[in-house]
Design a protein around this motif. Sequence first.
Motif, mmCIF file in Angstrom:
data_model
loop_
_atom_site.group_PDB
_atom_site.id
_atom_site.type_symbol
_atom_site.label_atom_id
_atom_site.label_comp_id
_atom_site.label_asym_id
_atom_site.label_seq_id
_atom_site.Cartn_x
_atom_site.Cartn_y
_atom_site.Cartn_z
ATOM 1 N N LYS A 150 0.737 -1.239 -0.169
ATOM 2 C CA LYS A 150 0.179 0.308 0.024
ATOM 3 C C LYS A 150 0.875 1.470 0.151
ATOM 4 O O LYS A 150 0.335 2.348 -0.268
ATOM 5 C CB LYS A 150 -1.001 0.024 1.248
ATOM 6 N N GLN A 151 1.988 1.209 0.441
ATOM 7 C CA GLN A 151 2.922 2.487 0.765
ATOM 8 C C GLN A 151 4.302 2.491 -0.311
ATOM 9 O O GLN A 151 5.039 2.852 0.360
ATOM 10 C CB GLN A 151 3.333 2.452 2.168
ATOM 11 N N GLN A 152 3.885 1.986 -1.330
ATOM 12 C CA GLN A 152 5.212 1.703 -2.188
ATOM 13 C C GLN A 152 6.319 2.783 -2.313
ATOM 14 O O GLN A 152 7.400 2.942 -2.250
ATOM 15 C CB GLN A 152 4.908 0.927 -3.364
ATOM 16 N N CYS A 153 5.606 3.732 -2.606
ATOM 17 C CA CYS A 153 6.245 5.282 -2.839
ATOM 18 C C CYS A 153 6.811 5.748 -1.649
ATOM 19 O O CYS A 153 7.560 6.634 -1.594
ATOM 20 C CB CYS A 153 5.494 6.238 -3.635
ATOM 21 N N LYS A 154 6.701 5.104 -0.250
ATOM 22 C CA LYS A 154 7.259 5.719 0.932
ATOM 23 C C LYS A 154 8.374 4.751 1.103
ATOM 24 O O LYS A 154 8.955 5.036 2.491
ATOM 25 C CB LYS A 154 6.047 5.719 1.892
ATOM 26 N N VAL A 155 8.740 3.678 0.955
ATOM 27 C CA VAL A 155 9.604 2.792 1.284
ATOM 28 C C VAL A 155 10.839 2.399 0.369
ATOM 29 O O VAL A 155 10.654 2.321 -0.714
ATOM 30 C CB VAL A 155 8.924 1.229 1.452
ATOM 31 N N VAL A 156 11.768 1.949 1.269
ATOM 32 C CA VAL A 156 12.969 1.334 0.365
ATOM 33 C C VAL A 156 12.852 0.137 1.047
ATOM 34 O O VAL A 156 13.198 0.024 2.419
ATOM 35 C CB VAL A 156 14.337 2.025 0.668
ATOM 36 N N LEU A 157 12.802 -0.851 0.348
ATOM 37 C CA LEU A 157 12.693 -2.349 0.945
ATOM 38 C C LEU A 157 13.938 -3.288 0.693
ATOM 39 O O LEU A 157 14.472 -3.325 -0.335
ATOM 40 C CB LEU A 157 11.400 -3.228 0.334
ATOM 41 N N ALA A 158 14.666 -3.485 1.795
ATOM 42 C CA ALA A 158 15.773 -4.525 1.757
ATOM 43 C C ALA A 158 15.300 -5.785 1.388
ATOM 44 O O ALA A 158 14.697 -6.405 2.550
ATOM 45 C CB ALA A 158 16.654 -4.283 2.957
ATOM 46 N N VAL A 159 15.784 -6.174 0.325
ATOM 47 C CA VAL A 159 15.426 -7.645 -0.140
ATOM 48 C C VAL A 159 16.663 -8.464 -0.458
ATOM 49 O O VAL A 159 17.775 -7.973 -0.758
ATOM 50 C CB VAL A 159 14.550 -7.688 -1.176
ATOM 51 N N SER A 160 16.477 -9.678 -0.325
ATOM 52 C CA SER A 160 17.464 -10.662 -0.716
ATOM 53 C C SER A 160 16.790 -11.465 -1.993
ATOM 54 O O SER A 160 15.410 -11.461 -2.016
ATOM 55 C CB SER A 160 17.855 -11.545 0.224
ATOM 56 N N PHE A 161 17.436 -11.832 -2.949
ATOM 57 C CA PHE A 161 16.761 -12.508 -4.216
ATOM 58 C C PHE A 161 15.918 -13.555 -3.809
ATOM 59 O O PHE A 161 14.862 -13.937 -4.257
ATOM 60 C CB PHE A 161 17.823 -13.022 -5.051
ATOM 61 N N TYR A 182 21.356 -15.776 -10.972
ATOM 62 C CA TYR A 182 21.415 -14.377 -11.769
ATOM 63 C C TYR A 182 20.395 -14.400 -13.010
ATOM 64 O O TYR A 182 19.335 -13.602 -13.178
ATOM 65 C CB TYR A 182 22.717 -14.012 -12.357
ATOM 66 N N GLU A 183 20.240 -15.549 -13.670
ATOM 67 C CA GLU A 183 19.278 -15.480 -14.604
ATOM 68 C C GLU A 183 17.781 -15.555 -14.294
ATOM 69 O O GLU A 183 16.787 -14.835 -14.973
ATOM 70 C CB GLU A 183 19.462 -17.090 -15.408
ATOM 71 N N ARG A 184 17.890 -16.341 -13.244
ATOM 72 C CA ARG A 184 16.373 -16.239 -12.461
ATOM 73 C C ARG A 184 15.910 -14.762 -11.915
ATOM 74 O O ARG A 184 14.905 -14.293 -12.024
ATOM 75 C CB ARG A 184 16.314 -17.421 -11.361
ATOM 76 N N LEU A 185 17.052 -14.356 -11.255
ATOM 77 C CA LEU A 185 16.671 -12.739 -10.926
ATOM 78 C C LEU A 185 16.306 -12.029 -11.973
ATOM 79 O O LEU A 185 15.222 -11.391 -11.957
ATOM 80 C CB LEU A 185 18.029 -12.364 -10.621
ATOM 81 N N VAL A 186 16.747 -12.197 -13.161
ATOM 82 C CA VAL A 186 16.427 -11.093 -14.396
ATOM 83 C C VAL A 186 15.142 -11.586 -14.727
ATOM 84 O O VAL A 186 14.283 -10.718 -15.335
ATOM 85 C CB VAL A 186 17.711 -11.330 -15.447
ATOM 86 N N ASN A 187 14.424 -12.786 -14.710
ATOM 87 C CA ASN A 187 13.236 -13.252 -14.888
ATOM 88 C C ASN A 187 12.267 -12.665 -14.221
ATOM 89 O O ASN A 187 11.290 -12.164 -14.492
ATOM 90 C CB ASN A 187 13.109 -14.839 -14.882
ATOM 91 N N TRP A 188 12.641 -12.462 -12.859
ATOM 92 C CA TRP A 188 11.739 -11.963 -11.920
ATOM 93 C C TRP A 188 11.683 -10.566 -12.005
ATOM 94 O O TRP A 188 10.370 -10.039 -12.272
ATOM 95 C CB TRP A 188 11.971 -12.141 -10.461
#
Length: 447
Positions: free
Chosen positions: A330-341, A374-380
């Motif tokens: 809901k708040q995408q433009c308010k967040v920097v989300l730390a993620v891992s692949f 890396y290939e999977r990352l690019v697909n996502w």
Amino acid sequence: MVKDLTTLTFYGGVNEIGGNKILLQDRDTKVFFDFGMSFTAKKQFYSPPFLSPKNEKSLQELGILPQIKGVYKFDQTPPETNAVFLSHGHLDHSAYLSFIKREIPVYCGETTQIILRTLSEIRRADLEFNVADINFNVFRTGKKIKVDNLIVEPIHVDHSIPGAYGFLIQTSNGTIVYTGDFRDHGAKPEMTQEFVQKARETEPVAIVTEATNMIAATVSNEVEVEAKLDKIASEVDGIMLAEFGYSDVDRLNTFYQVTKKNNRCLAVSLKQAYLLDALRNDMHLQVPALDDDGLLIFRKSKKRYDKWETKLIERCDDVGKIFDVFEVSKQQCKVVLAVSFYDFEELIAIQPTSGSCYVLSASEPFNEEMEIDYERLVNWLSHYGLPQYHVHVSGHMMPLQLRAALRKVNAKRVFPVHTENAELFKKFMGNATGQVTLVEKSKEYQV
Ligand SMILES: [Zn+2]
Ligand SMILES: [Zn+2]
């Protein structure tokens, strides 16, 4: 054997990045510098989770864990090693402490102890990472530790994990310097400069140096990383996904600053939050508190949480700090989300809006296994229309800076480790440094 010799034996970090296990023997005193896991050797035989080593015998059979007498808890011989010193908490320098006899003292920085202890709470202990009952002795920069014949002085250096040290080791045949992993383009280059200066003052007979970055050198620094991230954060419309090393606290601080400046919140994982909270106990480190306005904790959707996760969630939920996928969505433009692949499954619930992007702020894939991912990352990323930015600086010295540092230290002999390019390194150093020795695994070198 002649009794007054000082020797070095490299049981890891030879023709590979990481896996450092360096034995320094001075008369009857034996000390290890680092005792890391060799990812390179392990990947030649194993592919976890489906193909994993069953026990230490497998690791020894395949040469992943070297044969050394009087060191391991699984052999019944009395200890023949006086101590182990850790340069920092990266697993390629520390994980195989798991196998060390518990009566052997392990010296490391306070921060390294916190990181390893926290990691052992977060990960379920397994064969290759188990630091329970380790006899840790902590030091700070400049402290002199006497171990029998030797005096070991740790000096802080800048690296991509807090609490990294190089060592000045006074032996009966002069001072030996060990750099650990270091750089002079991170958040605290002055620490590395201090280490180089102090190393020089000892007029060392030898230096064991990392030489990681010989073929992928760049010119940049952490300040530039911050400026680039700021440019992205100021222009991105939707969510900004950020991938960076879990223990790279300097990078986390950089993201935190950028996020705040752009009126967003940095949403970290439960794992990152737990480590940050533990590191708050270290008075010498600057990290944001969990109740900081600029920080949120992202709770992945799963059926069962570990005990430490439940405790953290309960503690932070009351004050509205815990965000789940729906709140983030809901708040995408308010967040920097730390993620891992490996969290990308969460994107299905988040549904990144158009104009969102993904920032890789860690090393590029450098081996086959990561290339497949890396290939999977690019697909996502393609599936969700997320362009990828790569904004990063390495944790290791760049070639010209390393050459200048080694020239300054002016050791008589140079032993490059933690590199796949030792020969290139030797040619590049030319006459700028002392005599460069290309080392072989498990061979003893007199200093
Ligand atoms: Zn390393
Ligand atoms: Zn490292």
